[in-house]
Design an enzyme around this catalytic site. Structure first.
Site, PDB file in Angstrom:
ATOM      1  N   VAL A  14       0.846  -1.201   0.000  1.00  0.00           N
ATOM      2  CA  VAL A  14       0.000   0.000   0.000  1.00  0.00           C
ATOM      3  C   VAL A  14       0.881   1.252   0.000  1.00  0.00           C
ATOM      4  O   VAL A  14       0.682   2.173  -0.796  1.00  0.00           O
ATOM      5  CB  VAL A  14      -0.956   0.040   1.223  1.00  0.00           C
ATOM      6  N   ASP A  34      10.026   3.171   6.510  1.00  0.00           N
ATOM      7  CA  ASP A  34       9.761   1.815   7.012  1.00  0.00           C
ATOM      8  C   ASP A  34      10.717   1.551   8.184  1.00  0.00           C
ATOM      9  O   ASP A  34      11.526   2.412   8.547  1.00  0.00           O
ATOM     10  CB  ASP A  34       9.910   0.787   5.871  1.00  0.00           C
ATOM     11  N   HIS A 178     -15.333  -0.731   8.598  1.00  0.00           N
ATOM     12  CA  HIS A 178     -14.687  -1.328   7.424  1.00  0.00           C
ATOM     13  C   HIS A 178     -14.577  -2.831   7.667  1.00  0.00           C
ATOM     14  O   HIS A 178     -13.519  -3.358   7.945  1.00  0.00           O
ATOM     15  CB  HIS A 178     -13.302  -0.705   7.252  1.00  0.00           C
TER      16      HIS A 178
HETATM   17  N1  APR Z   1       6.939   1.240  11.361  1.00  0.00           N
HETATM   18  C1  APR Z   1       6.999   1.415  10.028  1.00  0.00           C
HETATM   19  N2  APR Z   1       6.676   0.465   9.144  1.00  0.00           N
HETATM   20  C2  APR Z   1       6.319  -0.733   9.627  1.00  0.00           C
HETATM   21  C3  APR Z   1       6.221  -0.992  11.018  1.00  0.00           C
HETATM   22  C4  APR Z   1       6.560   0.055  11.903  1.00  0.00           C
HETATM   23  N3  APR Z   1       6.501  -0.092  13.222  1.00  0.00           N
HETATM   24  N4  APR Z   1       5.824  -2.274  11.180  1.00  0.00           N
HETATM   25  C5  APR Z   1       5.671  -2.791   9.947  1.00  0.00           C
HETATM   26  N5  APR Z   1       5.963  -1.866   9.008  1.00  0.00           N
HETATM   27  C6  APR Z   1       5.989  -1.999   7.569  1.00  0.00           C
HETATM   28  C7  APR Z   1       6.494  -3.357   7.099  1.00  0.00           C
HETATM   29  O1  APR Z   1       7.915  -3.447   7.211  1.00  0.00           O
HETATM   30  C8  APR Z   1       6.002  -3.401   5.656  1.00  0.00           C
HETATM   31  O2  APR Z   1       6.972  -2.913   4.745  1.00  0.00           O
HETATM   32  O3  APR Z   1       4.683  -1.917   7.012  1.00  0.00           O
HETATM   33  C9  APR Z   1       4.785  -2.463   5.688  1.00  0.00           C
HETATM   34  C10 APR Z   1       3.494  -3.160   5.359  1.00  0.00           C
HETATM   35  O4  APR Z   1       3.558  -3.551   4.045  1.00  0.00           O
HETATM   36  P1  APR Z   1       2.877  -4.879   3.487  1.00  0.00           P
HETATM   37  O5  APR Z   1       3.286  -6.020   4.356  1.00  0.00           O
HETATM   38  O6  APR Z   1       3.141  -4.953   2.027  1.00  0.00           O
HETATM   39  O7  APR Z   1       1.309  -4.618   3.776  1.00  0.00           O
HETATM   40  P2  APR Z   1       0.306  -3.746   2.892  1.00  0.00           P
HETATM   41  O8  APR Z   1      -0.351  -4.602   1.884  1.00  0.00           O
HETATM   42  O9  APR Z   1       0.982  -2.505   2.443  1.00  0.00           O
HETATM   43  O10 APR Z   1      -0.816  -3.389   3.990  1.00  0.00           O
HETATM   44  C11 APR Z   1      -0.516  -2.509   5.054  1.00  0.00           C
HETATM   45  O11 APR Z   1      -2.728  -1.592   5.132  1.00  0.00           O
HETATM   46  O12 APR Z   1      -4.629  -2.176   3.978  1.00  0.00           O
HETATM   47  C12 APR Z   1      -3.935  -2.299   5.173  1.00  0.00           C
HETATM   48  O13 APR Z   1      -4.623  -4.464   6.046  1.00  0.00           O
HETATM   49  C13 APR Z   1      -3.561  -3.740   5.474  1.00  0.00           C
HETATM   50  O14 APR Z   1      -2.882  -3.355   7.724  1.00  0.00           O
HETATM   51  C14 APR Z   1      -2.404  -3.570   6.411  1.00  0.00           C
HETATM   52  C15 APR Z   1      -1.748  -2.279   5.900  1.00  0.00           C
END
Ligand code: APR
Length: 316
Positions: A14, A34, A178
């Site tokens: 996302v 990140d 949601h």
């Molecule tokens: N601080 C910053 N980033 C973080 C942290 C943190 N404390 N913890 C996790 N992340 C990062 C992860 O390292 C990862 O790169 O958040 C990112 C999440 O990315 P994806 O795993 O690809 O998940 P995504 O599909 O982007 O979804 C993110 O949005 O739609 C919602 O349900 C979904 O809760 C989920 C979020």
């Protein structure tokens, strides 16, 4: 005039897609952050998007980082950090992990960008945006959840498919939490101003409503390794644009309610006016008794999550 500064927390599916969309729309300079364990990942993605700028012709600056100092004084911070849903997992299963993540992120963001407007995307959405409000101490008009725009967009896509009409002529309104209890208000879902209740058969409307409520799960089942990100990121762009351009669009968003729609101390999806101050007004639609009951039921589901978080001491 200096460009606005937008921070995206989480450089995953996302977050990275959102960064690209924001840069391409030239809505501001974008910082994508990140966790340190991801090492060069956010910097790599940020640089890659920056290097596409000459081809696409946008002047937004893009930077990936693991250091909150780079995000300081952002106008808008979008929180996408967390783990996504896996097949068979409900959004609620994500609760404990993502609540901890959103809390830590919000603490860091609030320290360096005290005047930012926060848009939360992490799931379970209505609970996560509640965590962001309580942790940041920001006023409620500056802490907003993205859900209704996405659910409404999904519904509009399905209506366009069934009616064989342009998405541009379709307006939809999905209220509530949601999750499975969301409330697509079909009276207010229109094709060129005419309600779908008048255009389609009841079975067709019911099928669209059901597919909308299960829209997130449908994608999870297909992808198998994660959840939706193209439509979610597009939905955030619509919100960011309305805020930064002070367009005052009326969009369904998760807003902190204090009595509106008979709901108190909860985030629930309702139509709001989005402008430069964030949520500038909660629009109170006239609902039928059935719609009101459905919204109450949806709010109850959100309340249960908040109570679980209280027991976990994530929020007071
Ligand atoms: N601080 C910053 N980033 C973080 C942290 C943190 N404390 N913890 C996790 N992340 C990062 C992860 O390292 C990862 O790169 O958040 C990112 C999440 O990315 P994806 O795993 O690809 O998940 P995504 O599909 O982007 O979804 C993110 O949005 O739609 C919602 O349900 C979904 O809760 C989920 C979020």
């Amino acid at each position: 005039m200096a460009r606005k500064k937008i921070t995206v927390i989480g450089a995953g599916n996302v977050g990275a897609t959102l960064t690209q969309r924001l840069a391409e729309a030239e809505l501001g300079d974008v910082v994508v952050l990140d966790i340190p364990q991801t090492e060069g990942m956010p910097a790599g993605k940020g640089l890659d998007i920056l290097e596409a700028a000459p081809v696409y012709g946008y002047d937004s600056k893009v930077k990936g980082t693991t250091d909150y100092a780079d995000t300081a004084n952002s106008d808008i911070v979008v929180i996408t950090a967390g783990i996504p849903r896996k097949p068979g997992m409900s959004r609620d299963d994500l609760l404990s992990t993502n609540a901890g993540i959103v809390k830590t992120v919000t603490e860091n963001v609030a320290k360096v960008s005290p005047n930012a407007i926060l848009i939360v995307v992490s799931n379970p959405l209505d609970a996560m945006v509640y965590v962001a409000l309580k942790t940041s101490g920001f006023p409620k008009h500056r802490v907003i959840g993205m859900a209704g725009v996405l659910d409404s967009s999904r519904m509009a896509a399905f209506i366009a498919e069934v009616t064989q009409t342009s998405v541009e002529d379709i307006n939809t309104m999905v209220l509530g939490g949601h999750g499975d209890t969301m409330v697509p208000v079909t009276r207010y879902c229109t094709v060129a101003g005419v309600s779908i209740n008048e255009i389609l058969k009841k079975e067709q409307v019911d099928a669209i409503v059901k597919r909308t409520a299960e829209g997130g799960a449908e994608i999870v089942k297909l992808l198998k390794t994660g959840s939706a990100f193209y439509a979610p990121s597009a939905s955030v762009v619509a919100m960011v644009e309305s805020i930064l351009k002070d367009k005052k669009r009326i969009l369904p968003c998760a807003a902190y309610l204090q009595g509106e729609y008979g709901i108190n101390d909860l985030y629930v999806g309702v139509p709001v006016k989005l402008g430069e101050r964030g949520i500038e007004q909660v629009i109170q639609l006239n609902l039928t008794v059935e719609e009101r009951i459905a919204l109450q039921k949806s709010a109850e589901a959100v309340k249960e999550l908040v109570e679980v978080m209280r027991r976990m001491k994530v929020v007071n």
